[in-house]
Design an enzyme around this catalytic site. Structure first.
Site, PDB file in Angstrom:
ATOM      1  N   GLU A 111      42.044  38.415  31.005  1.00  0.00           N
ATOM      2  CA  GLU A 111      40.509  38.076  31.095  1.00  0.00           C
ATOM      3  C   GLU A 111      39.788  39.436  30.854  1.00  0.00           C
ATOM      4  O   GLU A 111      40.022  40.457  31.459  1.00  0.00           O
ATOM      5  CB  GLU A 111      40.386  37.548  32.450  1.00  0.00           C
ATOM      6  N   LYS A 118      44.675  41.594  39.160  1.00  0.00           N
ATOM      7  CA  LYS A 118      43.582  42.727  38.576  1.00  0.00           C
ATOM      8  C   LYS A 118      44.300  44.017  38.124  1.00  0.00           C
ATOM      9  O   LYS A 118      45.127  44.508  38.567  1.00  0.00           O
ATOM     10  CB  LYS A 118      42.593  42.960  39.679  1.00  0.00           C
ATOM     11  N   LYS A 122      46.752  35.580  39.358  1.00  0.00           N
ATOM     12  CA  LYS A 122      46.045  36.375  38.420  1.00  0.00           C
ATOM     13  C   LYS A 122      45.925  37.879  39.256  1.00  0.00           C
ATOM     14  O   LYS A 122      45.643  37.680  40.398  1.00  0.00           O
ATOM     15  CB  LYS A 122      44.528  35.975  38.311  1.00  0.00           C
ATOM     16  N   ASP A 134      34.921  36.297  30.528  1.00  0.00           N
ATOM     17  CA  ASP A 134      34.171  36.150  31.721  1.00  0.00           C
ATOM     18  C   ASP A 134      33.082  36.774  31.741  1.00  0.00           C
ATOM     19  O   ASP A 134      31.933  36.014  31.185  1.00  0.00           O
ATOM     20  CB  ASP A 134      35.163  36.618  33.081  1.00  0.00           C
TER      21      ASP A 134
END
Ligand code: OSB
Ligand code: MG
Length: 369
Positions: A213, A163, A161, A238
Site C-alpha cells: 500500500e 506498517k 497489514k 491510498d
C-alpha cells in the site's frame, strides 16, 4: 429534509495503544464530530483528519475552520432531497475533503434515518457481514510485532497489514513470513519510499504479499506505475486517490491493481460510491481503509463496506482495539470468524451516547438556521 441545526464538537480521546506509522506516532486523537438535524431526525458524521498535517494536509483544526466558516454556512437552512445533493452546494470549495466528508456523511445518516432504513441499504449495499483485517503499527521490536499478529489472528481477523518504513521493512517482513507462512499479509509504507528503493520492492516479491500500500509519494501516480511494471506484488493506492477520476487515471496508467477507499479522503459517500463503481468496472477490487476513527466513523466504514466490490478485508475493526470506552452503543464487535455483521437499525445502526461524548468534548459550537 431541511437542515435546521448543525452542531460541531471536538473530542479528545485516548487510544488504548499508541499507533506508529512512517509519518509519526499517535497516542491521543482529536476528533471533530458533525451532528446535522432536521425537524425530525439527527445524523452524525466524523472528520477523519489527523492531529497534524502528516497523512494529508488537513488537520482537525483546519477542518473546524472550513466547516464553521464555509461548509456549515453554505448548507444550513437548505432543503436536501438527498444527501447526494450536498456536493453541488459546496462545489466551490477546493480540497478539504475530510472536512466536507464530516458533514456529508452526517447527511447520509440523517437521510437514512428519515426514511427509516439502515444506511447500508440506502447505499445499495449487499454484504450483510463484512470481512475484517487489522493494521498493526510499527513496534519497538520484531518479537512484539509477532506477538501482536498472533493475538489478532487468535481474535479471528482475516488479514494482517503491517506498517513499514526505511529500517523497518525487509527483515521484518521476512521474519513475519517465517513465523506465519500462510496468512494473508500486506504492508503499508505511507509514502516513505522512492523509485531509488526499487531493489527493496523487488525483494519483497518473494513473500507473497497481498499488496503493497502506497509505497511512493502521496501525490504520485507516475512513479507508482513505473514501480508496478517492475514488481509482481499488486500496488494498492491510498493517499494518491481523492476521487473516481483519480482512480480512473491511476488504473489507465497501471499505477495500482487495488484501491483503498476512505470516506474522508474522497469527500464522502457520493465520491466513494463513484470510486467504487469505477474500480468495479475496471475489475479492480477495493477495501475500506481506517483512520483510527471513533465509533461514528467506524459505523460509517461498516456501512460503506457493504457494497459489492469491497471484496478484500478492510481496516475496519472492533471498538476495543482503539478505545476503552467508545461513543456508540453497542460498541463495534468482531465475531470469532473475523466478520462484523450489518445492523438493521435506521441510519448508521448504532446509538450515539451523547453523555459519553460530552465527557470527551473539549469544544463545541451550535449553528441554527
Ligand atoms: O494509511 O491506512 C493508513 C491510520 C492513520 C492514518 C493512515 C492510515 C492508518 C491505518 C490505521 O493504517 C487503520 C485503522 O486501524 O484505523
Ligand atoms: Mg494506508
Amino acid at each position: 429534509m431541511r437542515i435546521s441545526q448543525v452542531e460541531l464538537r471536538e473530542l479528545r480521546m485516548q487510544l488504548v495503544h499508541p499507533f506508529e506509522t512512517s509519518f509519526g506516532t499517535t497516542r491521543e486523537r482529536r476528533i471533530v464530530i458533525v451532528k446535522v438535524s432536521s425537524d425530525s431526525h439527527s445524523g452524525y458524521g466524523e472528520v477523519t483528519a489527523g492531529e497534524g498535517p502528516y497523512y494529508s494536509h488537513e488537520t482537525y483544526q483546519t477542518a473546524w475552520h472550513i466547516l464553521s466558516d464555509f461548509v456549515v454556512p453554505q448548507a444550513i437552512g437548505k432543503e436536501f432531497a438527498s444527501a447526494a445533493d450536498f456536493a453541488a452546494v459546496v462545489r466551490g470549495i477546493r480540497g478539504h475533503r475530510m472536512a466536507q466528508a464530516g458533514m456529508e456523511t452526517a447527511l447520509w445518516d440523517l437521510e437514512a434515518k428519515s426514511r427509516g432504513l439502515p444506511l447500508w441499504k440506502t447505499l445499495g449495499g449487499t454484504r450483510m457481514a463484512i470481512e475484517c483485517g487489522v493494521s498493526i503499527g510499527i513496534q519497538p521490536a520484531v518479537d512484539a510485532l509477532i506477538a501482536k499478529i498472533q493475538k489478532e489472528l487468535d481474535s479471528g481477523y482475516r488479514r494482517i497489514k503491517i506498517k513499514i518504513k526505511p529500517g523497518w521493512d525487509f527483515n521484518v517482513v521476512q521474519e513475519v513470513r517465517r513465523c506465519f507462512p500462510n496468512i494473508s499479509l500486506m504492508v503499508d509504507a505511507n509514502s516513505a519510499y522512492t523509485l531509488a528503493d526499487l531493489d527493496l520492492f523487488r525483494k519483497l516479491d518473494a513473500f507473497n504479499l497481498m499488496m503493497i500500500e502506497q509505497p511512493l509519494h502521496y501525490e504520485d501516480m507516475v512513479d507508482h506505475a513505473e514501480l508496478q511494471r517492475h514488481i509482481q506484488t499488486p500496488i494498492c493506492l491510498d493517499e494518491s486517490i481523492h476521487s473516481a477520476d483519480d482512480a480512473a487515471k491511476a488504473i489507465r496508467i497501471g499505477a495500482c491493481r487495488i484501491v483503498n477507499i476512505k470516506l474522508g479522503r474522497v469527500g464522502g459517500y457520493r465520491e466513494a460510491l463513484r470510486l467504487h463503481d469505477v474500480c468495479r468496472d475496471h475489475g479492480i477490487p477495493v477495501w475500506c481503509g481506517g483512520m483510527l476513527e471513533s465509533g461514528i466513523g467506524r459505523a460509517h466504514n461498516i456501512a460503506l463496506s457493504s457494497l459489492d466490490n469491497f471484496s478484500l478485508p478492510g481496516d475496519v475493526t472492533a471498538s476495543k482495539r482503539y478505545w476503552a470506552r467508545d461513543i456508540i452503543e453497542p460498541p463495534v464487535e468482531v465475531a470469532a470468524d473475523g466478520r462484523i455483521a450489518q445492523r438493521n437499525d435506521p441510519g448508521i445502526g448504532y446509538r450515539v451516547n451523547e453523555e459519553i461524548m460530552a465527557e470527551f468534548t473539549v469544544r463545541s459550537q451550535v449553528f441554527a438556521a
